[in-house]
Design an enzyme around this catalytic site. Structure first.
Site, mmCIF file in Angstrom:
data_model
loop_
_atom_site.group_PDB
_atom_site.id
_atom_site.type_symbol
_atom_site.label_atom_id
_atom_site.label_comp_id
_atom_site.label_asym_id
_atom_site.label_seq_id
_atom_site.Cartn_x
_atom_site.Cartn_y
_atom_site.Cartn_z
ATOM 1 N N ASP A 145 0.847 -1.190 0.000
ATOM 2 C CA ASP A 145 0.000 0.000 0.000
ATOM 3 C C ASP A 145 0.889 1.249 0.000
ATOM 4 O OD1 ASP A 145 -3.003 0.739 0.505
ATOM 5 O OD2 ASP A 145 -1.868 2.050 1.836
ATOM 6 N N GLU B 128 1.287 -0.379 -4.873
ATOM 7 C CA GLU B 128 0.315 0.660 -5.237
ATOM 8 C C GLU B 128 1.123 1.937 -5.521
ATOM 9 O OE1 GLU B 128 -3.634 2.882 -3.430
ATOM 10 O OE2 GLU B 128 -1.849 2.587 -2.207
#
Length: 367
Positions: free
Chosen positions: A105, A153
């Site tokens: 993330d 990401e």
């Protein structure tokens, strides 16, 4: 213990698990950090970057982006060897339980070797440690990185080092998702370019989506698209040769007027992931592995045909009107075909595909 039980159950069905990891932030209330973490990194003052409590104002400034506070979340000093050892102990524990991949993330908020250094960092080497290129204090990634599915990401913007991140892991194709949503909204394949990935990295190393949690929940950029439109986009992505498609499960009970529905943390989303067209194209993708793709369109871009060698084809009607296609190019051999989803009939004659399509419906043909 609960996680181990889940992993043991998944293993019985040959299901591989990817863990979503967030090494570079703690909660907004940083005083709630457990003493064990503070002790592991040499004290609470060693846990964060020197710039870690300065809010990011310019996301295209790499120093701010990789060392500053994002959305109220203070930025961890991911370059601290004590923190790296703590983190890799966690990663190796997951691997010992059978985990076979990681999603990083906010990966673009962790510095690369070429990025500016925080004053508390000696080297920007987190990614070298996390992917097993380096050890830290005698500890190394327990499983070779090339046997894991690791992606970051890394949302695209003006000054994002996609090519350098791609040296370590696969990346998200956020700009391609935006182009695909434009095509779905206009019901016209020609409304944007879907034949290139809008990314410097090859499609084999990209994670693709129609929408993500960000595009759905943040300002609801994609939330206005109907479930049927999202499904047509999913069939297109999944029928393609490259890219690894990611399906965002919208909240259960959500509508185009009530985006949140019965949203609960931990609860599954709506039933779209079980829709017959979604299930069928997932199986189609597996069976078409290694087959080259050819993409053709008809009816002014309202219909897309993704052919996979001479083995199969996906037909997608983007429009809210029925379509009668006659003579769309395909690499399928001549003959009569029955769609795997609805049992509809199609014909190929001299490399041209013909048949009738319902509105916002997809069909899958096998040789």
């Amino acid at each position: 213990n609960q996680f181990k039980a889940m992993m043991d159950s998944a293993n019985k069905y040959n299901v591989k698990v990817i863990v979503d990891v967030l090494p570079n932030h703690t909660a907004i209330d940083h005083t709630a950090v457990l003493p064990a973490l503070d002790e592991a990194v040499g004290g609470h003052d060693k846990l964060y970057h020197a710039n870690g409590f300065t809010p990011i104002k310019d996301y295209n400034d790499r120093y701010q982006c990789t060392t500053g506070e994002m959305g109220g979340l203070p930025d961890v000093n991911t370059e601290n060897p004590d923190f790296q050892h703590y983190y890799m102990t966690y990663v190796n524990d997951l691997l010992s339980l059978g985990v076979r991949g990681f999603r990083y993330d906010t990966a673009k908020h962790i510095g690369l070797p070429s990025d500016p250094l925080d004053s508390l960092a000696a080297r920007n080497n987190f990614w070298d440690v996390a992917t097993g290129r380096e050890e830290v204090k005698g500890l190394r990634l327990a499983v070779p990185a090339d046997s894991l599915f690791i992606y970051g990401e890394v949302l695209q913007d003006k000054n994002v080092k996609e090519s350098e991140y791609a040296e370590y892991m696969d990346l998200t194709a956020s700009a391609y998702g935006h182009a695909l949503r434009t095509v779905l909204d206009k019901a016209d394949f020609n409304a944007d370019s879907l034949l290139n990935w809008h990314h410097p990295v090859d499609g084999k190393h990209l994670v693709t989506w129609v929408e993500s949690h960000d595009t759905y929940a943040n300002e609801h950029e994609s939330a206005g698209l109907t479930d049927e439109q999202i499904r047509m986009g999913w069939v297109f992505l999944t029928a393609r040769q490259n890219g690894t498609p990611l399906f965002f499960s919208r909240p259960a009970g959500s509508t185009r007027e009530n985006y949140w529905g019965n949203n609960r943390v931990g609860a599954r989303g709506n039933d779209e992931f079980k829709h017959p067209e979604v299930v069928a194209v997932n199986k189609f993708r597996r069976s078409m592995s290694g087959q080259p793709e050819t993409i053709a369109t008809a009816d002014n871009g309202a219909v897309i045909v993704v052919s996979r060698g001479n083995a199969g084809a996906a037909i997608i009607n983007l429009s809210s009107e029925p379509r009668n296609i006659n003579g769309v190019d395909t690499t399928l051999p001549d003959g009569d075909y029955t769609d795997a989803v609805y049992g509809s009939s199609f014909k190929v004659n001299s490399g041209k595909l013909s048949g009738q399509l319902d509105p916002l419906t997809s069909y899958l043909l096998y040789r």
